[in-house]
Scaffold this active site. Structure first.
Site, PDB file in Angstrom:
ATOM      1  CE  LYS A   1      99.349  97.634 105.920  1.00 11.29           C
ATOM      2  NZ  LYS A   1     100.709  97.782 106.501  1.00 11.29           N
TER       3      LYS A   1
ATOM      4  CB  SER B   1      95.742  98.788 108.170  1.00  8.70           C
ATOM      5  OG  SER B   1      94.622  99.586 107.819  1.00  8.70           O
TER       6      SER B   1
ATOM      7  CE1 TYR C   1      97.618  99.312 103.023  1.00  6.87           C
ATOM      8  CE2 TYR C   1      95.384  99.400 103.895  1.00  6.87           C
ATOM      9  CZ  TYR C   1      96.739  99.648 104.036  1.00  6.87           C
ATOM     10  OH  TYR C   1      97.203 100.226 105.195  1.00  6.87           O
TER      11      TYR C   1
ATOM     12  CG  ASP D   1     113.247  97.156  98.009  1.00  5.08           C
ATOM     13  OD1 ASP D   1     112.304  96.790  98.740  1.00  5.08           O
ATOM     14  OD2 ASP D   1     113.218  97.068  96.767  1.00  5.08           O
TER      15      ASP D   1
END
Length: 251
Positions: free
Chosen positions: A158, A141, A154, A60
């Site tokens: 990033k 991203s 999200y 993890d």
């Protein structure tokens, strides 16, 4: 001479998708690779496919203890560590921001940002203590550069990865530890249906692909090639950059 001959790398989220593509490219260029993933079955299968220069450890990426185990495996099995690829990532389904739950918010910041924090907390001291050059590459991203509604948190996670990477590049440059990012545009991976907010089909991708000047999504090979360059001695004077692997999407 292969571009990564003799190097040892950790690649997270490497049981499939971009991560598996990066691991395969690195091994092809002479590196030995430890792939880390939550999925034991997929990770073991990927390692078996990639051959003797690849090892797998279930882990993890949000937990320091699991990073310590990865470092231990790298030093015990391959004699050290040179390259860290923080590829593991998570998102929620594309939807209006006010519908995002606290659990979904925590997911993207834990997996996308906390994982980078934990990797540096555990591994930077290894490079410093051994006076060993190191390379960290974060798979960020285009969402961190050109955010759009529907994936707000999200996108923010990033952007944090890109900004934190640049900051660490400055801080640890004098120690010859390089930090860079690559930012893919959407590709066809296990998370694509979440980015689209609907099934990952050619028809559903068409609207997004139409915004990419080169006319196609990113592939694992595209991302792997950029990571290989940044990890190699060819990029010895490159730190603090974010390479947009996006077919011109962010122009």
């Amino acid at each position: 001479m292969s571009r990564l001959q003799g190097k040892v790398a950790i690649v997270t989220g490497a049981a499939s998708g971009f991560g598996k593509g990066i691991a395969a490219k690195f091994i092809g260029e002479g590196a030995r690779v430890i792939i880390a993933d939550l999925s034991a079955d997929a990770g073991q299968a990927a390692a078996a496919e990639l051959g003797d220069n690849c090892a797998f450890l279930q882990g993890d990426v949000t937990k320091a203890a699991d990073w310590q185990a990865l470092l231990q495996l790298a030093t015990d099995k391959f004699g050290g560590l040179d390259i860290v690829i923080n590829n593991a990532g998570a998102t929620y389904a594309n939807k209006p921001t006010m519908q995002v739950t606290e659990k979904e918010f925590d997911l993207v910041f834990n997996v996308n940002v906390r994982s980078v924090y934990q990797s540096t907390e555990v591994l930077v001291p290894y490079f410093l203590d051994n006076k060993r050059p190191g390379v960290f590459i974060q798979v960020a991203s285009t969402a961190g550069l050109r955010p759009r509604g529907g994936l707000t948190w999200y996108n923010a996670s990033k952007a944090a990865v890109i900004n934190g990477t640049k900051s660490m590049a400055v801080e640890f440059g004098p120690n010859n530890i390089r930090f860079n990012c690559v930012s893919p545009v959407v590709g066809s991976t296990g998370m694509t249906h979440l980015f689209l907010g609907k099934a990952d089909t050619e028809e559903n991708r068409a609207g997004f692909v139409s915004t990419i000047p080169l006319g196609r999504p990113s592939t694992p090979a595209d991302v792997a090639n950029a990571c290989c360059y940044l990890a190699s001695e060819e990029a010895a004077f490159i730190t603090g950059v974010n390479i947009e692997v996006d077919g011109g999407r962010c122009v």
